[in-house]
Write a protein that holds these residues in place. Sequence first.
Motif, mmCIF file in Angstrom:
data_model
loop_
_atom_site.group_PDB
_atom_site.id
_atom_site.type_symbol
_atom_site.label_atom_id
_atom_site.label_comp_id
_atom_site.label_asym_id
_atom_site.label_seq_id
_atom_site.Cartn_x
_atom_site.Cartn_y
_atom_site.Cartn_z
ATOM 1 N N ASP A 153 0.729 -1.168 0.030
ATOM 2 C CA ASP A 153 0.043 -0.022 0.029
ATOM 3 C C ASP A 153 0.716 1.408 0.071
ATOM 4 O O ASP A 153 0.462 2.313 -0.520
ATOM 5 C CB ASP A 153 -0.810 -0.031 1.228
ATOM 6 C CG ASP A 153 -2.061 -1.004 1.150
ATOM 7 O OD1 ASP A 153 -2.277 -1.435 -0.112
ATOM 8 O OD2 ASP A 153 -2.675 -1.174 2.147
ATOM 9 N N SER A 154 1.927 1.183 0.504
ATOM 10 C CA SER A 154 2.887 2.342 0.708
ATOM 11 C C SER A 154 3.469 2.765 -0.701
ATOM 12 O O SER A 154 3.828 3.912 -0.929
ATOM 13 C CB SER A 154 4.131 2.112 1.498
ATOM 14 O OG SER A 154 4.663 0.962 1.229
ATOM 15 N N THR A 156 1.520 1.644 -3.977
ATOM 16 C CA THR A 156 0.197 1.719 -4.929
ATOM 17 C C THR A 156 -0.704 2.890 -4.526
ATOM 18 O O THR A 156 -1.104 3.639 -5.290
ATOM 19 C CB THR A 156 -0.506 0.385 -4.768
ATOM 20 O OG1 THR A 156 -1.131 0.308 -3.254
ATOM 21 C CG2 THR A 156 0.014 -0.793 -5.224
ATOM 22 N N LEU A 157 -1.005 3.341 -3.310
ATOM 23 C CA LEU A 157 -1.866 4.104 -2.847
ATOM 24 C C LEU A 157 -1.231 5.530 -3.342
ATOM 25 O O LEU A 157 -1.918 6.394 -3.922
ATOM 26 C CB LEU A 157 -2.366 4.161 -1.330
ATOM 27 C CG LEU A 157 -2.876 3.093 -1.044
ATOM 28 C CD1 LEU A 157 -3.339 2.907 0.508
ATOM 29 C CD2 LEU A 157 -4.018 2.931 -1.980
ATOM 30 N N TYR A 186 -9.977 -0.119 -10.076
ATOM 31 C CA TYR A 186 -10.330 -0.623 -8.928
ATOM 32 C C TYR A 186 -11.634 -1.674 -8.761
ATOM 33 O O TYR A 186 -11.678 -2.840 -8.481
ATOM 34 C CB TYR A 186 -10.519 0.309 -7.582
ATOM 35 C CG TYR A 186 -10.401 -0.511 -6.170
ATOM 36 C CD1 TYR A 186 -9.101 -0.711 -5.280
ATOM 37 C CD2 TYR A 186 -11.469 -0.892 -5.651
ATOM 38 C CE1 TYR A 186 -9.261 -1.447 -4.340
ATOM 39 C CE2 TYR A 186 -11.719 -1.498 -4.540
ATOM 40 C CZ TYR A 186 -10.754 -1.726 -3.723
ATOM 41 O OH TYR A 186 -10.516 -2.337 -2.374
ATOM 42 N N TYR A 207 -5.875 -7.749 -3.138
ATOM 43 C CA TYR A 207 -6.353 -6.338 -3.107
ATOM 44 C C TYR A 207 -5.363 -5.611 -3.739
ATOM 45 O O TYR A 207 -5.677 -4.476 -4.070
ATOM 46 C CB TYR A 207 -6.568 -6.131 -1.648
ATOM 47 C CG TYR A 207 -8.067 -6.586 -1.237
ATOM 48 C CD1 TYR A 207 -9.225 -5.735 -1.052
ATOM 49 C CD2 TYR A 207 -8.455 -7.901 -1.178
ATOM 50 C CE1 TYR A 207 -10.315 -6.130 -0.739
ATOM 51 C CE2 TYR A 207 -9.466 -8.355 -0.660
ATOM 52 C CZ TYR A 207 -10.607 -7.571 -0.524
ATOM 53 O OH TYR A 207 -11.865 -7.879 -0.265
ATOM 54 N N GLY A 208 -3.873 -5.786 -3.535
ATOM 55 C CA GLY A 208 -2.997 -4.839 -4.196
ATOM 56 C C GLY A 208 -3.176 -4.796 -5.554
ATOM 57 O O GLY A 208 -2.925 -3.714 -6.207
ATOM 58 N N LYS A 211 -5.834 -2.180 -6.273
ATOM 59 C CA LYS A 211 -5.385 -0.943 -6.060
ATOM 60 C C LYS A 211 -4.298 -0.511 -7.182
ATOM 61 O O LYS A 211 -4.115 0.762 -7.628
ATOM 62 C CB LYS A 211 -4.419 -0.885 -4.674
ATOM 63 C CG LYS A 211 -5.551 -1.098 -3.425
ATOM 64 C CD LYS A 211 -4.676 -1.414 -2.277
ATOM 65 C CE LYS A 211 -5.499 -1.937 -1.035
ATOM 66 N NZ LYS A 211 -4.960 -2.230 -0.026
#
Length: 285
Positions: A153-154, A156-157, A186, A207-208, A211
Amino acid sequence: MLTAFHDPVFFTLTCTCLGLIVGSFLNVVILRLPKMMEQSWRRECCELLEQPVSDEPPLTLSYPGSQCPGCGTPIKPWQNIPVISWLMLRGQCAQCGMRISARYPFVELFTGLLSGLAAWQFGFGAEALSALVLIWVLIALTGIDMDTQLLPDSMTLPLLWLGLGVNLFAVWAPLPSAVMGAMLGYGSLWGVYWLFKLVTGKEGMGYGDFKLLGALGAWFGWQAVPLMILLSSFVGAALGIAILVARRQGRDTPMPFGPYLAGAGLLTLFFGDTLITEYLQLVSP
């Protein structure tokens, strides 16, 4: 000084050299970021279960310094020159002779070549500078997903928000299209995930992946999302089957999907207009 960057040759050579250096750093990110995440998870679990927390020193991208995984000898600065040092050392540690994976110079060279290609194709400006960031992040995500089947997430987001931020100025797509692209990217894989799970009872992707496709949709707009899904699916299916056959593994063996999404994103970056035009002509009545 800035006027020099408007010279295509100078700008391309500069970005190629910069890409080689960044590629060396991406090798560190690919290797260490998953370990940093695991270390953080262990600490959080210990705190949650009220167990003693390990006193191991925190791992960061800069600490400890680069060293041979075999003998622990610190790598000297002149042994860390992108591509050249690996060739001079003949792909092995200068101290213990342990083999150094060819993936390290490959990542450096690939990053340098794509960076130079972006500079040549887009020229000095917002397109090229933002393209460099996108290329570097996608290469790092590809390496991490191939090793661990994780898409942090660090990465992709922030990539998603950066795409929306860049398109405030319509660099790659109008902002409304970018927002719809993030939603469609998404939501489409989220829908496929739940449909597959309802039918088979298994999780077909992580889920990655949602994203990452949402982030790519934020960069290139909703029109590019169906094309990227097709590209990643076809290439992923073909290569996935070939890899399973070569390794003699069963069809239930998990395979990372992130590298194929990243590849589709890179193809869209460099050939997006042509591919989207051809795709729309193909599906139009």
